[in-house]
Design a protein around this motif. Structure first.
Motif, PDB file in Angstrom:
ATOM      1  N   LEU A 155       0.938  -1.235  -0.090  1.00  0.00           N
ATOM      2  CA  LEU A 155       0.164   0.095   0.135  1.00  0.00           C
ATOM      3  C   LEU A 155       0.809   1.285  -0.003  1.00  0.00           C
ATOM      4  O   LEU A 155       0.700   2.200  -0.698  1.00  0.00           O
ATOM      5  CB  LEU A 155      -0.859   0.068   1.214  1.00  0.00           C
ATOM      6  N   GLN A 156       1.916   1.167   0.892  1.00  0.00           N
ATOM      7  CA  GLN A 156       2.959   2.386   0.951  1.00  0.00           C
ATOM      8  C   GLN A 156       3.474   2.514  -0.509  1.00  0.00           C
ATOM      9  O   GLN A 156       3.623   3.672  -0.919  1.00  0.00           O
ATOM     10  CB  GLN A 156       3.967   2.204   1.705  1.00  0.00           C
ATOM     11  N   ARG A 157       3.870   1.418  -0.992  1.00  0.00           N
ATOM     12  CA  ARG A 157       4.397   1.710  -2.210  1.00  0.00           C
ATOM     13  C   ARG A 157       3.522   2.246  -3.517  1.00  0.00           C
ATOM     14  O   ARG A 157       3.641   3.222  -4.125  1.00  0.00           O
ATOM     15  CB  ARG A 157       4.962   0.291  -2.924  1.00  0.00           C
ATOM     16  N   HIS A 158       2.046   1.760  -3.293  1.00  0.00           N
ATOM     17  CA  HIS A 158       1.287   2.485  -4.088  1.00  0.00           C
ATOM     18  C   HIS A 158       1.183   3.950  -3.748  1.00  0.00           C
ATOM     19  O   HIS A 158       1.026   4.846  -5.002  1.00  0.00           O
ATOM     20  CB  HIS A 158      -0.127   1.902  -4.058  1.00  0.00           C
ATOM     21  N   TYR A 159       1.045   4.360  -2.619  1.00  0.00           N
ATOM     22  CA  TYR A 159       0.942   5.626  -2.208  1.00  0.00           C
ATOM     23  C   TYR A 159       1.954   6.474  -3.001  1.00  0.00           C
ATOM     24  O   TYR A 159       1.938   7.630  -3.480  1.00  0.00           O
ATOM     25  CB  TYR A 159       0.847   5.875  -0.782  1.00  0.00           C
ATOM     26  N   LEU A 160       3.162   5.980  -2.511  1.00  0.00           N
ATOM     27  CA  LEU A 160       4.317   6.736  -3.264  1.00  0.00           C
ATOM     28  C   LEU A 160       4.422   6.872  -4.871  1.00  0.00           C
ATOM     29  O   LEU A 160       4.619   7.860  -5.377  1.00  0.00           O
ATOM     30  CB  LEU A 160       5.870   5.923  -2.710  1.00  0.00           C
ATOM     31  N   GLU A 161       3.824   5.708  -5.142  1.00  0.00           N
ATOM     32  CA  GLU A 161       3.738   5.873  -6.585  1.00  0.00           C
ATOM     33  C   GLU A 161       2.777   7.012  -7.289  1.00  0.00           C
ATOM     34  O   GLU A 161       3.123   7.419  -8.212  1.00  0.00           O
ATOM     35  CB  GLU A 161       3.152   4.468  -7.250  1.00  0.00           C
ATOM     36  N   ASP A 162       1.738   7.253  -6.610  1.00  0.00           N
ATOM     37  CA  ASP A 162       0.961   8.327  -6.840  1.00  0.00           C
ATOM     38  C   ASP A 162       1.723   9.368  -7.053  1.00  0.00           C
ATOM     39  O   ASP A 162       1.519  10.329  -8.039  1.00  0.00           O
ATOM     40  CB  ASP A 162      -0.333   8.565  -5.963  1.00  0.00           C
ATOM     41  N   TRP A 163       2.489   9.828  -5.790  1.00  0.00           N
ATOM     42  CA  TRP A 163       3.429  11.106  -5.924  1.00  0.00           C
ATOM     43  C   TRP A 163       4.560  11.067  -7.124  1.00  0.00           C
ATOM     44  O   TRP A 163       4.226  12.111  -7.852  1.00  0.00           O
ATOM     45  CB  TRP A 163       4.344  11.040  -4.614  1.00  0.00           C
ATOM     46  N   VAL A 164       4.772  10.011  -7.347  1.00  0.00           N
ATOM     47  CA  VAL A 164       6.017   9.914  -8.588  1.00  0.00           C
ATOM     48  C   VAL A 164       5.347  10.163  -9.712  1.00  0.00           C
ATOM     49  O   VAL A 164       5.791  10.751 -10.694  1.00  0.00           O
ATOM     50  CB  VAL A 164       6.696   8.537  -8.385  1.00  0.00           C
ATOM     51  N   HIS A 165       4.130   9.609  -9.878  1.00  0.00           N
ATOM     52  CA  HIS A 165       3.492   9.683 -11.269  1.00  0.00           C
ATOM     53  C   HIS A 165       3.109  11.034 -11.527  1.00  0.00           C
ATOM     54  O   HIS A 165       2.823  11.602 -12.724  1.00  0.00           O
ATOM     55  CB  HIS A 165       2.008   8.851 -11.278  1.00  0.00           C
ATOM     56  N   VAL A 166       2.874  12.072 -10.422  1.00  0.00           N
ATOM     57  CA  VAL A 166       2.317  13.308 -10.728  1.00  0.00           C
ATOM     58  C   VAL A 166       3.571  13.989 -10.811  1.00  0.00           C
ATOM     59  O   VAL A 166       3.831  15.055 -11.459  1.00  0.00           O
ATOM     60  CB  VAL A 166       1.589  13.711  -9.527  1.00  0.00           C
ATOM     61  N   LEU A 167       4.756  13.752  -9.817  1.00  0.00           N
ATOM     62  CA  LEU A 167       5.981  14.536 -10.025  1.00  0.00           C
ATOM     63  C   LEU A 167       6.586  14.514 -11.336  1.00  0.00           C
ATOM     64  O   LEU A 167       7.191  15.572 -11.755  1.00  0.00           O
ATOM     65  CB  LEU A 167       6.803  14.147  -9.116  1.00  0.00           C
ATOM     66  N   SER A 168       6.696  13.299 -11.711  1.00  0.00           N
ATOM     67  CA  SER A 168       7.519  12.960 -13.203  1.00  0.00           C
ATOM     68  C   SER A 168       7.416  13.847 -14.118  1.00  0.00           C
ATOM     69  O   SER A 168       8.543  14.382 -14.668  1.00  0.00           O
ATOM     70  CB  SER A 168       6.796  11.549 -13.473  1.00  0.00           C
ATOM     71  N   PRO A 169       6.419  14.343 -14.839  1.00  0.00           N
ATOM     72  CA  PRO A 169       6.172  15.101 -15.694  1.00  0.00           C
ATOM     73  C   PRO A 169       6.859  16.489 -15.424  1.00  0.00           C
ATOM     74  O   PRO A 169       7.108  17.332 -16.432  1.00  0.00           O
ATOM     75  CB  PRO A 169       4.754  15.248 -15.973  1.00  0.00           C
ATOM     76  N   LEU A 170       6.804  16.831 -14.056  1.00  0.00           N
ATOM     77  CA  LEU A 170       7.316  18.189 -13.557  1.00  0.00           C
ATOM     78  C   LEU A 170       8.725  18.034 -13.550  1.00  0.00           C
ATOM     79  O   LEU A 170       9.407  19.373 -13.311  1.00  0.00           O
ATOM     80  CB  LEU A 170       6.492  18.671 -12.411  1.00  0.00           C
ATOM     81  N   ARG A 171       9.229  16.871 -13.475  1.00  0.00           N
ATOM     82  CA  ARG A 171      10.800  16.925 -13.279  1.00  0.00           C
ATOM     83  C   ARG A 171      11.571  15.958 -14.237  1.00  0.00           C
ATOM     84  O   ARG A 171      11.717  14.809 -13.987  1.00  0.00           O
ATOM     85  CB  ARG A 171      11.234  16.349 -11.786  1.00  0.00           C
ATOM     86  N   ARG A 172      11.390  16.319 -15.429  1.00  0.00           N
ATOM     87  CA  ARG A 172      11.985  15.229 -16.573  1.00  0.00           C
ATOM     88  C   ARG A 172      13.063  15.081 -16.451  1.00  0.00           C
ATOM     89  O   ARG A 172      13.991  14.335 -17.038  1.00  0.00           O
ATOM     90  CB  ARG A 172      11.653  16.104 -17.881  1.00  0.00           C
ATOM     91  N   ASP A 173      14.135  16.047 -15.655  1.00  0.00           N
ATOM     92  CA  ASP A 173      15.570  15.883 -15.559  1.00  0.00           C
ATOM     93  C   ASP A 173      15.861  14.736 -14.519  1.00  0.00           C
ATOM     94  O   ASP A 173      16.965  14.344 -14.443  1.00  0.00           O
ATOM     95  CB  ASP A 173      15.998  17.194 -14.970  1.00  0.00           C
ATOM     96  N   LEU A 174      14.947  14.146 -13.790  1.00  0.00           N
ATOM     97  CA  LEU A 174      15.168  13.295 -12.944  1.00  0.00           C
ATOM     98  C   LEU A 174      14.933  11.773 -13.457  1.00  0.00           C
ATOM     99  O   LEU A 174      13.856  11.565 -14.020  1.00  0.00           O
ATOM    100  CB  LEU A 174      14.328  13.445 -11.416  1.00  0.00           C
ATOM    101  N   ALA A 175      15.812  10.943 -12.973  1.00  0.00           N
ATOM    102  CA  ALA A 175      15.512   9.461 -13.481  1.00  0.00           C
ATOM    103  C   ALA A 175      14.383   8.728 -12.593  1.00  0.00           C
ATOM    104  O   ALA A 175      13.937   9.289 -11.667  1.00  0.00           O
ATOM    105  CB  ALA A 175      16.817   8.519 -13.520  1.00  0.00           C
ATOM    106  N   ASP A 176      13.854   7.684 -12.738  1.00  0.00           N
ATOM    107  CA  ASP A 176      12.852   7.023 -12.120  1.00  0.00           C
ATOM    108  C   ASP A 176      13.518   6.945 -10.420  1.00  0.00           C
ATOM    109  O   ASP A 176      12.723   7.429  -9.663  1.00  0.00           O
ATOM    110  CB  ASP A 176      12.670   5.716 -12.578  1.00  0.00           C
ATOM    111  N   GLY A 177      14.646   6.312 -10.362  1.00  0.00           N
ATOM    112  CA  GLY A 177      14.860   6.238  -9.084  1.00  0.00           C
ATOM    113  C   GLY A 177      15.187   7.451  -8.150  1.00  0.00           C
ATOM    114  O   GLY A 177      15.026   7.763  -6.993  1.00  0.00           O
ATOM    115  N   GLU A 178      15.321   8.518  -8.864  1.00  0.00           N
ATOM    116  CA  GLU A 178      15.781   9.993  -8.322  1.00  0.00           C
ATOM    117  C   GLU A 178      14.501  10.564  -8.099  1.00  0.00           C
ATOM    118  O   GLU A 178      14.390  11.052  -6.868  1.00  0.00           O
ATOM    119  CB  GLU A 178      16.578  10.759  -9.703  1.00  0.00           C
TER     120      GLU A 178
END
Lengths: 220, 220
Positions: free
Chosen positions: B140-163
């Motif tokens: 569940l925690q991972r899913h929650y985190l994934e929500d954040w990552v999914h939204v942040l991703s397009p805003l931080r194109r300079d960062l790789a996945d792990g970053e």
DNA sequence: CTGGATTGTGATTCCTGGTTCACTCGTGGC
DNA sequence: GCCACGAGTGAACCAGGAATCACAATCCAG
């Protein structure tokens, strides 16, 4: 069936490497405890586990430590001391506040990466310690924090006292987030990113100058 | 000497207030456990303590929970669910990525302040849970985190996945730093500062627009 | 009002895990 | 080589605390 040293290390009597009497057994016990506790929590690991991981039997640990909590205390004391030494070395060195602050950040990151497991244990288990030890460690922690606040203060005149502390806590919290998940990033890249985010929390541009080398300056 | 209800509450049979049978006893037990565990660590508090704090005797707790760890699981499940619901409501609402991300931050801050103690317990005790529960919660925690990552991703194109993950962890770490020390700041100011620092970690300007109201939108 | 289900109690059980102890073995000094 | 001491072992001890149980009190149907 008996007398066969089960675990890895195979610290056997005759086998290659270390003899049955290991001069650095104490260290191995601490390392073992840190490792196990960081994974499963200190109270869920037994003396037997710690002993086994260190190459001896559970009761043998008492040759090196008075009690189970004594191990924990030694562990936490040590990591706290390491942080303090680092900070002391930084502040004793040359440079202005900006340089000092950045050096503090970098040193904390260094410890968080190098002593990862112990720091994780610290973070989770300080408050389970007996009154006295807890107080002492908390006091040290407060001093350490005060070092940060003292350096940050002139750089963030807009923040009140409690707000400065919050910022420092947040910065350290950001750094220590790396304790609780495996990023898989290369250490240099990891350090670089943490550095940026910690500074961002503090609202201070990182000093480009590498600043005073905290490495073993005032330690030995 | 016997039969005198010792503890505070004095949940006596006839005395004013609540009768001996408290309809929300279960809730009180959870609250008690959260409170005590956040201070002294879950394993250091006994069933007797939890019961006492909830107004009954230790063994009485077993009328409401099967085991001690069942209490912990219920506690952690609940706080995790609360986070998820918040995130779900945010993402279901209108707004672009920026707005969503800011709303996620604010909702997490809200939970961190409101459910302070439970979240602290979560952070310290997940890894002590039995295999199965731990896995589930971690998922569940991972899913929650994934929500954040999914939204942040397009805003931080300079960062790789792990970053990206690291950044999210750091932001949450910064927010949750407030769990472990008493800032003494007013809640609004506290929230404001945390908001700023979390965004700073993420490297994203906070959306000035308050964004979609996460409050009880999709919960009931 | 009465019987059954539920909640709370106090005493008891039971077991895990920290700690102690008597003993053995390897090592280092004399 | 011998002796004393420190390190390691396995068995035994023991406390503390989670869990169980039989019983009492309370509430709710019918």
């Amino acid at each position: 069936m008996p007398t066969v040293p089960t675990t890895a290390a195979a610290a056997g009597t005759t086998a290659g490497g270390r003899s049955r009497r290991d001069p650095e057994r104490r260290e191995r016990i601490l390392a073992a405890a840190a490792q196990l506790a960081s994974r499963r929590g200190f109270h869920t690991v037994g003396m037997a586990d710690i002993g086994a991981e260190a190459g001896i039997v559970g009761s043998g640990v008492y040759r090196h430590f008075d009690s189970k909590t004594a191990i924990l205390v030694a562990l936490l004391d040590r990591v706290m001391a390491r942080l303090q030494e680092g900070a002391g070395a930084v502040l004793a060195g040359p440079g202005d506040e900006r340089a000092h602050l950045s050096a503090l950040v970098r040193d904390h990151i260094r410890v968080a990466i190098e002593d990862r497991s112990v720091l994780a244990v610290y973070h989770r288990e300080v408050h389970t310690l007996p009154e006295e030890d807890r107080r002492r460690l908390r006091r040290l922690q407060r001093h350490y924090l005060e070092d940060w606040v003292h350096v940050l203060s002139p750089l963030r005149r807009d923040l009140a006292d409690g707000e400065l502390r919050l910022a420092v806590h947040a910065a350290i919290g950001a750094i220590q987030s790396t304790l609780f998940f495996r990023s898989g990033l290369a250490p240099e890249r990891l350090a670089e990113l943490l550095d940026g985010m910690a500074h961002a929390c503090l609202g201070v541009e990182p000093a480009t100058d590498p600043g005073p080398e905290p490495a073993d300056a005032a330690i030995e």
